[in-house]
Scaffold this active site. Structure first.
Site, short mmCIF file in Angstrom:
data_model
loop_
_atom_site.label_atom_id
_atom_site.label_comp_id
_atom_site.label_asym_id
_atom_site.label_seq_id
_atom_site.Cartn_x
_atom_site.Cartn_y
_atom_site.Cartn_z
N HIS A 1 11.55 1.20 -31.39
CA HIS A 1 10.42 0.24 -31.49
C HIS A 1 9.24 0.83 -30.74
CE1 HIS A 1 8.83 -4.12 -31.35
NE2 HIS A 1 7.89 -3.34 -30.85
N HIS B 1 4.76 1.48 -30.77
CA HIS B 1 3.41 1.31 -31.32
C HIS B 1 2.63 2.59 -31.10
CE1 HIS B 1 3.90 -3.08 -31.74
NE2 HIS B 1 4.68 -2.94 -30.68
N LYS C 1 9.35 -5.20 -40.75
CA LYS C 1 9.13 -5.94 -39.51
C LYS C 1 8.68 -7.37 -39.80
CE LYS C 1 8.46 -6.80 -35.21
NZ LYS C 1 8.43 -6.13 -33.94
N HIS D 1 10.58 -9.96 -34.52
CA HIS D 1 9.95 -10.40 -33.26
C HIS D 1 10.45 -11.82 -33.03
CE1 HIS D 1 6.62 -10.42 -30.22
NE2 HIS D 1 6.94 -11.70 -30.28
N HIS E 1 13.13 -6.16 -28.85
CA HIS E 1 12.77 -6.37 -27.45
C HIS E 1 13.27 -7.70 -26.88
CE1 HIS E 1 9.56 -8.38 -29.61
NE2 HIS E 1 8.83 -7.31 -29.76
N ASP F 1 9.04 -0.39 -27.14
CA ASP F 1 7.88 -1.27 -27.36
C ASP F 1 6.68 -0.76 -26.55
OD1 ASP F 1 6.37 -3.31 -28.39
OD2 ASP F 1 7.09 -4.82 -26.97
C1 NCD Z 1 2.66 -5.35 -28.96
C2 NCD Z 1 1.33 -4.72 -29.35
O1 NCD Z 1 0.47 -4.57 -28.49
O2 NCD Z 1 1.17 -4.33 -30.52
N1 NCD Z 1 2.47 -6.01 -27.71
C3 NCD Z 1 3.44 -6.35 -26.82
O3 NCD Z 1 3.13 -7.02 -25.83
N2 NCD Z 1 4.68 -5.94 -26.98
C4 NCD Z 1 3.14 -6.25 -30.03
C5 NCD Z 1 4.58 -6.67 -29.90
O4 NCD Z 1 5.50 -5.87 -30.07
O5 NCD Z 1 4.82 -7.86 -29.62
ZN ZN Z 2 6.16 -4.16 -30.16
#
Ligand code: NCD
Ligand code: ZN
Length: 346
Positions: A14, A16, A100, A137, A175, A248
């Protein structure tokens, strides 16, 4: 005393990576230690179609350092208008690894997520049929539900009904942050997995709120009470194949974190492996680090574990930057509030 451990190269289930200048700055941070990662599709606009996933994949590949063997595993962002045929084709082509599900409004860039779960029923049935996992999520967004209860309520009101109504659907609880999440995942059988982040093994809600507000510890789902953090540590270090690493790591510029209404997300890509080694050592479970970071995830996704290895060496506290510079501004690296003694040697 163990001072060197060698494990299969880890994967991040996971992650970003964002886009543009941010992507170019953060992709090398993950590619340094990880072989593969499930790439979150919550761009603006989101990655909804197979064609959009293919284009995003190209941009990620172009952002990697030369010679990097890193493989992005792409996902689609489920909307109420997702076309099951396009999804199935992207999966058959090997273009996407998962889909997702963001409840609309649950987190960063989730406005296009699902509000009416009945509308995605045909897509979920198609996914069960073709064996495409759904990454979820797990938070309700109802304003009358306390933010600290959103995961537990989601499990009861949304996740369990979806799973019962869609036999065969493989689901990853993303998460997880609560003992209810740990319990539900561990009883869910082989079709249910759960990722745990690095930061939720380290912080509880006091770290965000006591002694002054700490925006860099604010993420979603928000960190819960200490008893929940301890449940997550037990799950991650248990060796139970249900649980695997999804960092995450969610970079936001410091300018966007330090606002009256700041963004949610902790950026852990840079020091994740050193933090995890420290946590697993504290739990007397260094021998299970590999299961969590490198074996359980591929097993759930039906992929082979990486053949390559990394070695972590214990020594003087590891130096890592407080922040990384991106073309969009600085991004603060997660501060685990403890010295880290395990350095990734490669
Ligand atoms: C994530 C993001 O910034 O894209 N933020 C987070 O607090 N984890 C989005 C997510 O996974 O919820
Ligand atoms: Zn995330």
């Amino acid at each position: 005393m163990t001072d060197t451990i060698t494990i299969r190269t880890p994967d991040d289930w996971h992650l970003h990576l964002r886009d543009g200048a941010m992507l170019r700055a953060v992709a090398p941070e993950t590619a340094r230690h990880f072989a593969r990662a499930i790439i979150m599709p919550n761009l603006v606009p989101p990655v909804v179609t197979g064609a959009e996933a293919a284009a995003y994949r190209e941009r990620i590949m172009a952002a990697l350092p030369e010679g990097s063997g890193f493989t992005p595993l792409m996902t689609l962002y489920l909307t109420e208008d997702t076309d099951p045929t396009d999804l199935a084709q992207a999966h058959a082509d090997g273009l996407i690894t998962a889909v997702k599900l963001y409840p609309a409004g649950a987190t960063t860039n989730s406005a296009s997520g699902v509000a009416n779960f009945d509308k995605v029923r045909p897509v979920l049935e198609k996914m069960a049929e073709i064996g495409c996992p759904l990454c979820v999520h797990c938070e309700v967004v109802d304003s009358d539900i306390d933010i600290f209860d959103r995961e537990a309520v989601f499990i009861e009101r949304v996740l369990d009904p979806i799973r019962r109504a869609t036999p065969g659907l493989r689901v990853v609880m993303e998460h997880i942050t609560t003992m209810q999440g740990v319990e539900y995942a561990s009883e869910g059988g082989p079709e249910l997995g759960a990722t745990i982040t690095t930061h939720h093994l380290v912080i509880n809600r006091n770290h965000i709120l006591a002694g002054g507000i700490k925006p860099h510890y604010y993420c979603l789902p928000v960190a819960k009470r200490e008893e929940h953090r301890l449940a997550l540590r037990r799950a991650a270090t248990s060796g139970d194949p249900t649980f695997f690493l999804g960092t995450d790591s969610a970079p936001h510029t410091d300018a966007n974190k330090l606002l009256p209404c700041g963004c949610a997300g902790c950026f852990t890509a840079t020091n994740t492996m050193s933090i995890l080694a420290e946590v697993f050592e504290q739990e007397g479970a260094l021998d299970r680090l590999e299961s969590f970071t490198s074996l359980n995830g591929p097993k759930f996704y039906g992929l082979a574990a990486n053949e390559s290895t990394i070695t972590l060496i214990k020594g003087d506290p590891v130096a890592y930057p407080d922040l990384i510079e991106t073309g969009d501004g600085s991004v603060t690296v997660f501060d685990p509030m403890m010295p880290l003694h395990w350095k990734v040697a490669r």
